[in-house]
Scaffold this active site. Structure first.
Site, PDB file in Angstrom:
ATOM      1  N   LEU A 136       0.838  -1.209   0.000  1.00  0.00           N
ATOM      2  CA  LEU A 136       0.000   0.000   0.000  1.00  0.00           C
ATOM      3  C   LEU A 136       0.876   1.263   0.000  1.00  0.00           C
ATOM      4  O   LEU A 136       0.673   2.158  -0.823  1.00  0.00           O
ATOM      5  CB  LEU A 136      -0.905  -0.028   1.253  1.00  0.00           C
ATOM      6  CG  LEU A 136      -1.801   1.179   1.511  1.00  0.00           C
ATOM      7  CD1 LEU A 136      -2.902   1.269   0.452  1.00  0.00           C
ATOM      8  CD2 LEU A 136      -2.471   1.074   2.904  1.00  0.00           C
ATOM      9  N   ALA A 141       3.173   8.621   0.136  1.00  0.00           N
ATOM     10  CA  ALA A 141       1.832   8.195   0.559  1.00  0.00           C
ATOM     11  C   ALA A 141       1.960   7.121   1.628  1.00  0.00           C
ATOM     12  O   ALA A 141       1.882   5.928   1.344  1.00  0.00           O
ATOM     13  CB  ALA A 141       1.032   7.673  -0.636  1.00  0.00           C
ATOM     14  N   ARG A 275      18.457  -9.247  41.289  1.00  0.00           N
ATOM     15  CA  ARG A 275      19.550  -8.258  41.370  1.00  0.00           C
ATOM     16  C   ARG A 275      19.732  -7.746  42.802  1.00  0.00           C
ATOM     17  O   ARG A 275      18.790  -7.207  43.396  1.00  0.00           O
ATOM     18  CB  ARG A 275      19.192  -7.085  40.444  1.00  0.00           C
ATOM     19  CG  ARG A 275      20.115  -5.914  40.525  1.00  0.00           C
ATOM     20  CD  ARG A 275      21.341  -6.142  39.696  1.00  0.00           C
ATOM     21  NE  ARG A 275      22.066  -4.903  39.495  1.00  0.00           N
ATOM     22  CZ  ARG A 275      23.388  -4.822  39.546  1.00  0.00           C
ATOM     23  NH1 ARG A 275      24.097  -5.895  39.815  1.00  0.00           N
ATOM     24  NH2 ARG A 275      24.000  -3.687  39.330  1.00  0.00           N
ATOM     25  N   GLU A 371       1.129  -0.056   9.642  1.00  0.00           N
ATOM     26  CA  GLU A 371      -0.336  -0.251   9.647  1.00  0.00           C
ATOM     27  C   GLU A 371      -1.080   0.931  10.281  1.00  0.00           C
ATOM     28  O   GLU A 371      -2.083   0.758  10.976  1.00  0.00           O
ATOM     29  CB  GLU A 371      -0.714  -1.586  10.298  1.00  0.00           C
ATOM     30  CG  GLU A 371      -0.259  -2.753   9.432  1.00  0.00           C
ATOM     31  CD  GLU A 371      -0.654  -4.106   9.945  1.00  0.00           C
ATOM     32  OE1 GLU A 371      -1.796  -4.246  10.415  1.00  0.00           O
ATOM     33  OE2 GLU A 371       0.183  -5.020   9.855  1.00  0.00           O
ATOM     34  N   SER A 374       0.741   6.053  15.070  1.00  0.00           N
ATOM     35  CA  SER A 374      -0.063   6.460  16.235  1.00  0.00           C
ATOM     36  C   SER A 374      -0.894   7.699  15.909  1.00  0.00           C
ATOM     37  O   SER A 374      -2.062   7.814  16.327  1.00  0.00           O
ATOM     38  CB  SER A 374       0.854   6.752  17.426  1.00  0.00           C
ATOM     39  OG  SER A 374       1.479   5.562  17.840  1.00  0.00           O
TER      40      SER A 374
HETATM   41  N1  COS Z   1     -13.743  -0.060   6.275  1.00  0.00           N
HETATM   42  C1  COS Z   1     -14.392   0.172   5.133  1.00  0.00           C
HETATM   43  N2  COS Z   1     -14.337   1.357   4.474  1.00  0.00           N
HETATM   44  C2  COS Z   1     -13.580   2.326   5.020  1.00  0.00           C
HETATM   45  C3  COS Z   1     -12.870   2.149   6.207  1.00  0.00           C
HETATM   46  C4  COS Z   1     -12.980   0.896   6.839  1.00  0.00           C
HETATM   47  N3  COS Z   1     -12.319   0.672   7.966  1.00  0.00           N
HETATM   48  N4  COS Z   1     -12.224   3.287   6.507  1.00  0.00           N
HETATM   49  C5  COS Z   1     -12.520   4.158   5.536  1.00  0.00           C
HETATM   50  N5  COS Z   1     -13.317   3.559   4.628  1.00  0.00           N
HETATM   51  C6  COS Z   1     -13.887   4.168   3.443  1.00  0.00           C
HETATM   52  C7  COS Z   1     -14.625   5.405   3.923  1.00  0.00           C
HETATM   53  O1  COS Z   1     -15.946   5.066   4.324  1.00  0.00           O
HETATM   54  C8  COS Z   1     -14.584   6.308   2.722  1.00  0.00           C
HETATM   55  O2  COS Z   1     -15.642   5.997   1.845  1.00  0.00           O
HETATM   56  P1  COS Z   1     -17.004   6.891   1.861  1.00  0.00           P
HETATM   57  O3  COS Z   1     -16.554   8.254   1.450  1.00  0.00           O
HETATM   58  O4  COS Z   1     -17.863   6.178   0.877  1.00  0.00           O
HETATM   59  O5  COS Z   1     -17.508   6.848   3.259  1.00  0.00           O
HETATM   60  C9  COS Z   1     -13.265   5.959   2.055  1.00  0.00           C
HETATM   61  O6  COS Z   1     -12.872   4.663   2.573  1.00  0.00           O
HETATM   62  C10 COS Z   1     -12.207   6.951   2.366  1.00  0.00           C
HETATM   63  O7  COS Z   1     -12.054   7.056   3.776  1.00  0.00           O
HETATM   64  P2  COS Z   1     -11.522   8.373   4.463  1.00  0.00           P
HETATM   65  O8  COS Z   1     -12.349   9.544   4.023  1.00  0.00           O
HETATM   66  O9  COS Z   1     -11.391   8.127   5.918  1.00  0.00           O
HETATM   67  O10 COS Z   1     -10.099   8.545   3.768  1.00  0.00           O
HETATM   68  P3  COS Z   1      -8.905   9.426   4.171  1.00  0.00           P
HETATM   69  O11 COS Z   1      -7.979   9.493   3.024  1.00  0.00           O
HETATM   70  O12 COS Z   1      -9.362  10.730   4.746  1.00  0.00           O
HETATM   71  O13 COS Z   1      -8.242   8.519   5.324  1.00  0.00           O
HETATM   72  C11 COS Z   1      -6.669   8.056   7.023  1.00  0.00           C
HETATM   73  C12 COS Z   1      -7.400   9.078   6.220  1.00  0.00           C
HETATM   74  C13 COS Z   1      -5.485   8.777   7.638  1.00  0.00           C
HETATM   75  C14 COS Z   1      -7.559   7.520   8.132  1.00  0.00           C
HETATM   76  C15 COS Z   1      -6.231   6.851   6.125  1.00  0.00           C
HETATM   77  O14 COS Z   1      -5.564   7.351   4.992  1.00  0.00           O
HETATM   78  C16 COS Z   1      -5.315   5.881   6.826  1.00  0.00           C
HETATM   79  O15 COS Z   1      -5.774   4.990   7.568  1.00  0.00           O
HETATM   80  N6  COS Z   1      -4.003   6.042   6.605  1.00  0.00           N
HETATM   81  C17 COS Z   1      -2.999   5.119   7.119  1.00  0.00           C
HETATM   82  C18 COS Z   1      -2.761   4.061   6.113  1.00  0.00           C
HETATM   83  C19 COS Z   1      -1.978   2.946   6.686  1.00  0.00           C
HETATM   84  O16 COS Z   1      -2.383   2.312   7.647  1.00  0.00           O
HETATM   85  N7  COS Z   1      -0.826   2.690   6.074  1.00  0.00           N
HETATM   86  C20 COS Z   1       0.008   1.627   6.479  1.00  0.00           C
HETATM   87  C21 COS Z   1       0.026   0.594   5.403  1.00  0.00           C
HETATM   88  S1  COS Z   1       0.301  -1.027   5.942  1.00  0.00           S
HETATM   89  S2  COS Z   1       2.091  -1.017   6.622  1.00  0.00           S
END
Ligand code: COS
Length: 394
Positions: A136, A141, A275, A371, A374
């Site tokens: 991802l 990003a 200790r 994932e 924090s």
């Molecule tokens: N299950 C299902 N759908 C989800 C969801 C979930 N847990 N979380 C979000 N969605 C959906 C949302 O509902 C939204 O769709 P709708 O507009 O139809 O409601 C869409 O996905 C986009 O979600 P959101 O608006 O929250 O997107 P953002 O870009 O604003 O998200 C964060 C922001 C920071 C929360 C997100 O980008 C994130 O979790 N980033 C971290 C990513 C990550 O964990 N990277 C590590 C990779 S693995 S090492």
């Protein structure tokens, strides 16, 4: 002996208790020759491959896939995944990593794949014959996952992927990657596709060395073509696929942190009792007792959040975005503090290479980043919280 009294808590069933005892016995007998071998941490690729094989032969990877495809249970049980991760992490961070990445890399297929993709990949994941990876993140990003630029386009009956993915766990040893790439604008313009590691146009651009050695790489896709039916879900469903997979696995990251923290408390407790200091034992000193008390308290609080989240997903079967974010945030941040206290109680020995607490100190750090860092979990919790108030009207 680790404190397992939490297994009697109401979130867990008798089969979870049995699983905890079985995986602990397996880890005690099978892991030492794999993870304590002289080259185990120098040659992480080889060690991880061996760990995946051993976890497959032990039957533990069956918890990463549904029963219809060689799995242990009808579907993914987050409490089982959490117990396995917690126990493995208590014994070896690398063993936990090997288990977790099989689950995360194949999770999107379990949740969104069609029968053909499930047949092709999941039984091999469960046996440990195929290594999985989740692709991802990109250079620009990470937390802002929707800002990805790797592209995916259809051409006749093929999908063409172009771009780069960074910080990919199992990069270089995986047999297949679940890749998220852009088909349109914003979070609605992301799709997911399975790319086999030997596909033309996919290369390991760089291997990345980290403080607690794990296989990690930058992937490069250049006119990388896979059959169109390797796509998971529909066009534009990629972000939902990624985040709902993370809803399951973020809870288990909390569980892994809990395992590392429990090991730190075990080590620190033995050390404090043994200790000799100021005419008594380190454990006689009120300041040492305060540290041990804080560690024990934070472990129980983290366990409650982890198993609350897992139980909610398994039993209530609702979306657990908020619960998973709380579990991951609290358990990983507190584990960092707990392990730091353990190092402090060990004194100079605590920062010495070869000491378990020194290894734990390096192992825990990445869990507060991968994932969803924090800070991302705080964004998620705040959004859910404010959303409830906004829904009621200001
Ligand atoms: N299950 C299902 N759908 C989800 C969801 C979930 N847990 N979380 C979000 N969605 C959906 C949302 O509902 C939204 O769709 P709708 O507009 O139809 O409601 C869409 O996905 C986009 O979600 P959101 O608006 O929250 O997107 P953002 O870009 O604003 O998200 C964060 C922001 C920071 C929360 C997100 O980008 C994130 O979790 N980033 C971290 C990513 C990550 O964990 N990277 C590590 C990779 S693995 S090492």
């Amino acid at each position: 002996m680790a404190d397992q009294s939490y297994l009697d808590w109401p979130f867990l069933e008798p089969q979870h208790k049995q699983l905890a005892s079985d995986i602990d016995a397996w880890a005690q007998s099978e892991l030492p020759p794999l993870v304590d071998a002289p080259d185990a941490h120098d040659d992480v690729d080889k060690t991880c491959r061996k760990l995946v094989k051993a976890l497959g032969e032990g039957g533990w990877l069956r918890y990463c896939v549904p029963a219809a495809y060689g799995g242990a249970l009808e579907g993914l049980d987050v409490r089982c995944l959490s117990i396995i991760r917690e126990t493995l992490a208590r014994h070896s961070g690398l063993a936990d990593f090997a288990f977790a990445m099989q689950g995360l890399g194949s999770g999107p297929i379990t949740i969104f794949g069609d029968d053909r993709l499930k047949q092709r990949y999941l039984p091999a994941v469960a046996r440990g014959d195929k290594i999985a990876a989740f692709a991802l993140s990109e250079e620009e990003a990470g937390s802002d996952a929707a800002a990805m630029t790797t592209s995916l386009r259809r051409q006749d009956d093929e999908i063409v992927v172009d771009g780069e993915k960074l910080w990919i766990s199992n990069g270089g040893i995986a047999d297949f990657y679940t890749v998220f790439a852009r088909t349109g604008e914003g979070s609605k313009g992301v799709s997911a596709v399975i790319v086999d590691a030997d596909t033309d146009g996919l290369a390991i651009a760089e291997r990345i060395e980290v403080i607690a050695p794990h296989p990690l790489a930058r992937l490069k896709f250049e006119n990388c073509r896979v059959p169109a039916d390797n796509q998971l879900g529909l066009d534009g469903e990629g972000f939902k696929i990624a985040l709902s997979t993370l809803d399951i696995f973020r809870t288990t990251v909390g569980a892994a942190a809990l395992g590392l923290a429990r090991r730190a408390l075990d080590e620190a407790s033995h050390r404090a009792l043994a200790r000799k200091m100021f005419g008594g034992a380190l454990s006689d000193l009120p300041l040492a007792q305060a540290m041990l008390a804080e560690m024990a308290l934070d472990i129980d609080a983290a366990a409650l959040l982890v198993y609350r989240s897992a139980w909610t997903k398994d039993v209530k079967k609702t979306r657990v975005t908020r619960e998973a974010a709380m579990a991951k945030l609290f358990a990983t941040d507190e584990a960092q503090q707990i392990i730091d206290k353990a190092v402090q109680l060990f004194g100079g020995l605590g920062v010495t290479k070869g000491q378990k607490v020194e290894e734990l100190y390096r192992e825990i750090r990445a869990l507060r980043i991968y994932e969803g860092a924090s800070e991302v979990q705080k964004i998620v919790i705040a959004r859910e919280h404010l959303g409830r108030f906004a829904a009621e009207g200001v």
